[in-house]
Design a protein around this motif. Structure first.
Motif, PDB file in Angstrom:
ATOM      1  N   ASP A  54       0.794  -1.230   0.000  1.00 39.19           N
ATOM      2  CA  ASP A  54       0.000   0.000   0.000  1.00 39.19           C
ATOM      3  C   ASP A  54       0.826   1.279   0.000  1.00 39.19           C
ATOM      4  OD1 ASP A  54      -2.074  -1.814   0.253  1.00 39.19           O
ATOM      5  OD2 ASP A  54      -2.147  -1.607   2.434  1.00 39.19           O
ATOM      6  N   GLN A  55       2.051   1.204   0.418  1.00 33.65           N
ATOM      7  CA  GLN A  55       2.777   2.450   0.647  1.00 33.65           C
ATOM      8  C   GLN A  55       4.057   2.624  -0.133  1.00 33.65           C
ATOM      9  OE1 GLN A  55       2.866   4.225   4.451  1.00 33.65           O
ATOM     10  NE2 GLN A  55       1.295   2.887   5.300  1.00 33.65           N
ATOM     11  N   MET A  56       4.602   1.546  -0.667  1.00 30.97           N
ATOM     12  CA  MET A  56       5.875   1.705  -1.367  1.00 30.97           C
ATOM     13  C   MET A  56       5.660   2.197  -2.788  1.00 30.97           C
ATOM     14  SD  MET A  56       8.495  -1.226  -0.201  1.00 30.97           S
ATOM     15  CE  MET A  56       8.987  -1.372   1.523  1.00 30.97           C
ATOM     16  N   SER A  57       6.538   3.099  -3.214  1.00 32.76           N
ATOM     17  CA  SER A  57       6.517   3.613  -4.582  1.00 32.76           C
ATOM     18  C   SER A  57       7.867   3.365  -5.231  1.00 32.76           C
ATOM     19  CB  SER A  57       6.239   5.121  -4.579  1.00 32.76           C
ATOM     20  OG  SER A  57       5.092   5.420  -3.824  1.00 32.76           O
TER      21      SER A  57
ATOM     22  N   LYS B 299      16.801   0.702  -3.431  1.00 27.66           N
ATOM     23  CA  LYS B 299      15.583   1.429  -3.767  1.00 27.66           C
ATOM     24  C   LYS B 299      14.568   0.509  -4.410  1.00 27.66           C
ATOM     25  CE  LYS B 299      17.242   3.057  -8.258  1.00 27.66           C
ATOM     26  NZ  LYS B 299      17.507   4.220  -9.115  1.00 27.66           N
ATOM     27  N   VAL B 300      13.306   0.892  -4.284  1.00 26.60           N
ATOM     28  CA  VAL B 300      12.228   0.093  -4.855  1.00 26.60           C
ATOM     29  C   VAL B 300      12.278   0.212  -6.374  1.00 26.60           C
ATOM     30  CG1 VAL B 300       9.727  -0.203  -4.995  1.00 26.60           C
ATOM     31  CG2 VAL B 300      10.783   0.482  -2.816  1.00 26.60           C
ATOM     32  N   CYS B 301      12.341  -0.934  -7.072  1.00 24.21           N
ATOM     33  CA  CYS B 301      12.376  -0.871  -8.537  1.00 24.21           C
ATOM     34  C   CYS B 301      11.217  -1.617  -9.174  1.00 24.21           C
ATOM     35  CB  CYS B 301      13.713  -1.377  -9.072  1.00 24.21           C
ATOM     36  SG  CYS B 301      14.052  -3.106  -8.760  1.00 24.21           S
ATOM     37  N   LYS B 302      10.378  -2.258  -8.367  1.00 19.98           N
ATOM     38  CA  LYS B 302       9.154  -2.868  -8.892  1.00 19.98           C
ATOM     39  C   LYS B 302       8.123  -2.913  -7.784  1.00 19.98           C
ATOM     40  CE  LYS B 302       7.328  -6.878 -11.377  1.00 19.98           C
ATOM     41  NZ  LYS B 302       7.630  -8.218 -11.941  1.00 19.98           N
TER      42      LYS B 302
ATOM     43  N   PRO C 215      -3.915 -13.813  -3.801  1.00 18.07           N
ATOM     44  CA  PRO C 215      -2.697 -14.145  -3.045  1.00 18.07           C
ATOM     45  C   PRO C 215      -2.566 -13.305  -1.779  1.00 18.07           C
ATOM     46  CG  PRO C 215      -2.207 -13.831  -5.376  1.00 18.07           C
ATOM     47  CD  PRO C 215      -3.621 -13.361  -5.156  1.00 18.07           C
ATOM     48  N   ARG C 216      -2.139 -13.970  -0.746  1.00 19.01           N
ATOM     49  CA  ARG C 216      -2.045 -13.320   0.548  1.00 19.01           C
ATOM     50  C   ARG C 216      -0.760 -12.503   0.677  1.00 19.01           C
ATOM     51  NH1 ARG C 216      -2.936 -16.892   5.944  1.00 19.01           N
ATOM     52  NH2 ARG C 216      -4.956 -17.151   4.940  1.00 19.01           N
ATOM     53  N   TRP C 217       0.323 -12.999   0.081  1.00 19.61           N
ATOM     54  CA  TRP C 217       1.638 -12.386   0.314  1.00 19.61           C
ATOM     55  C   TRP C 217       2.231 -11.794  -0.953  1.00 19.61           C
ATOM     56  CZ3 TRP C 217       1.564 -11.833   5.172  1.00 19.61           C
ATOM     57  CH2 TRP C 217       1.029 -12.825   6.001  1.00 19.61           C
ATOM     58  N   VAL C 218       2.883 -10.678  -0.785  1.00 21.04           N
ATOM     59  CA  VAL C 218       3.505 -10.007  -1.927  1.00 21.04           C
ATOM     60  C   VAL C 218       4.975  -9.729  -1.625  1.00 21.04           C
ATOM     61  CG1 VAL C 218       1.345  -8.872  -2.526  1.00 21.04           C
ATOM     62  CG2 VAL C 218       3.001  -7.669  -1.091  1.00 21.04           C
ATOM     63  N   ASN C 219       5.697  -9.388  -2.681  1.00 22.89           N
ATOM     64  CA  ASN C 219       7.015  -8.804  -2.485  1.00 22.89           C
ATOM     65  C   ASN C 219       7.174  -7.633  -3.446  1.00 22.89           C
ATOM     66  OD1 ASN C 219       7.739 -11.766  -3.981  1.00 22.89           O
ATOM     67  ND2 ASN C 219       8.395  -9.907  -5.050  1.00 22.89           N
ATOM     68  N   VAL C 220       8.149  -6.816  -3.177  1.00 29.29           N
ATOM     69  CA  VAL C 220       8.555  -5.791  -4.130  1.00 29.29           C
ATOM     70  C   VAL C 220       9.946  -6.176  -4.615  1.00 29.29           C
ATOM     71  CG1 VAL C 220       7.215  -3.916  -3.080  1.00 29.29           C
ATOM     72  CG2 VAL C 220       9.546  -4.369  -2.290  1.00 29.29           C
ATOM     73  N   ASP C 221      10.411  -5.553  -5.684  1.00 25.43           N
ATOM     74  CA  ASP C 221      11.800  -5.727  -6.088  1.00 25.43           C
ATOM     75  C   ASP C 221      12.606  -4.541  -5.586  1.00 25.43           C
ATOM     76  OD1 ASP C 221      11.133  -8.053  -7.309  1.00 25.43           O
ATOM     77  OD2 ASP C 221      11.536  -7.388  -9.361  1.00 25.43           O
ATOM     78  N   MET C 222      13.778  -4.852  -5.048  1.00 23.81           N
ATOM     79  CA  MET C 222      14.670  -3.821  -4.527  1.00 23.81           C
ATOM     80  C   MET C 222      15.962  -3.842  -5.327  1.00 23.81           C
ATOM     81  SD  MET C 222      12.851  -2.562  -2.085  1.00 23.81           S
ATOM     82  CE  MET C 222      14.063  -1.414  -1.395  1.00 23.81           C
TER      83      MET C 222
END
Length: 151
Positions: free
Chosen positions: A40-43, A65-68, A93-100
């Motif tokens: 919800d909060q990462m850009s 840094k967040v790249c995805k 899906p219950r769980w997510v990840n971002v790419d760093m």
DNA sequence: GCCAACGTTGGC
DNA sequence: GCCAACGTTGGC
């Protein structure tokens, strides 16, 4: 633009691993609060400190840094995997990840040193009993730590 | 390896 | 919806 602190056990995944890989899907988050931060909060381009936890010298060791943006963590559906979650519905899906993405290594800013700065008393990771592996930082906290890392 | 402090689970 | 039991985190 937001700022984060993200913990990883270096025996599992270290700043050196990230430097080699360039980027990593931030897998294995199985805590709702941490998930919500990612979802919800990462850009894109949000900055984060890479923190080594549960090791001999816990502390901040780098910047990334967040790249995805958030997307489903594939490990939750891998039967037999440590991070498999049989209760997670593939259609929701219950769980997510971002790419760093790797930005840089820094000197070690140890937990002990962090504790010596009254300016950092508000850091979430210093609050009693806090075990969240992803926590937000204020711009002040981010800037202050960056200045300390530069010295 | 210990253990305090949390989060999650599941019976009722 | 309560809460006891259990699991996890993470510094030490």
């Amino acid at each position: 633009m937001k700022y984060w602190l993200m913990k990883s056990e270096p025996t599992d995944y270290s700043i050196d691993d990230l430097e080699q890989d360039g980027f990593i899907d931030w897998y294995g988050i199985r805590n709702y609060q941490a998930r919500n931060f990612m979802r919800d909060q990462m850009s894109i381009d949000d900055l984060a400190f890479f923190y080594h936890s549960n090791c001999k010298e816990p502390g901040i060791v780098g910047v990334m840094k967040v790249c995805k943006l958030a997307y489903p963590d594939k490990l939750q559906f891998q039967s037999g995997h440590k991070y498999h979650d049989p209760k997670s519905d593939p259609n929701n899906p219950r769980w997510v990840n971002v790419d760093m993405a790797f930005v840089k290594k820094t000197r070690l800013l140890s937990l002990n040193e962090i504790r010596t700065y009254p300016e950092l008393e508000t850091l979430k990771i210093l609050q009693r009993g806090n075990r969240l592996s992803i926590t937000p930082l204020s711009e002040f906290e981010w800037d202050f730590i960056n200045k300390k890392l530069a010295t």
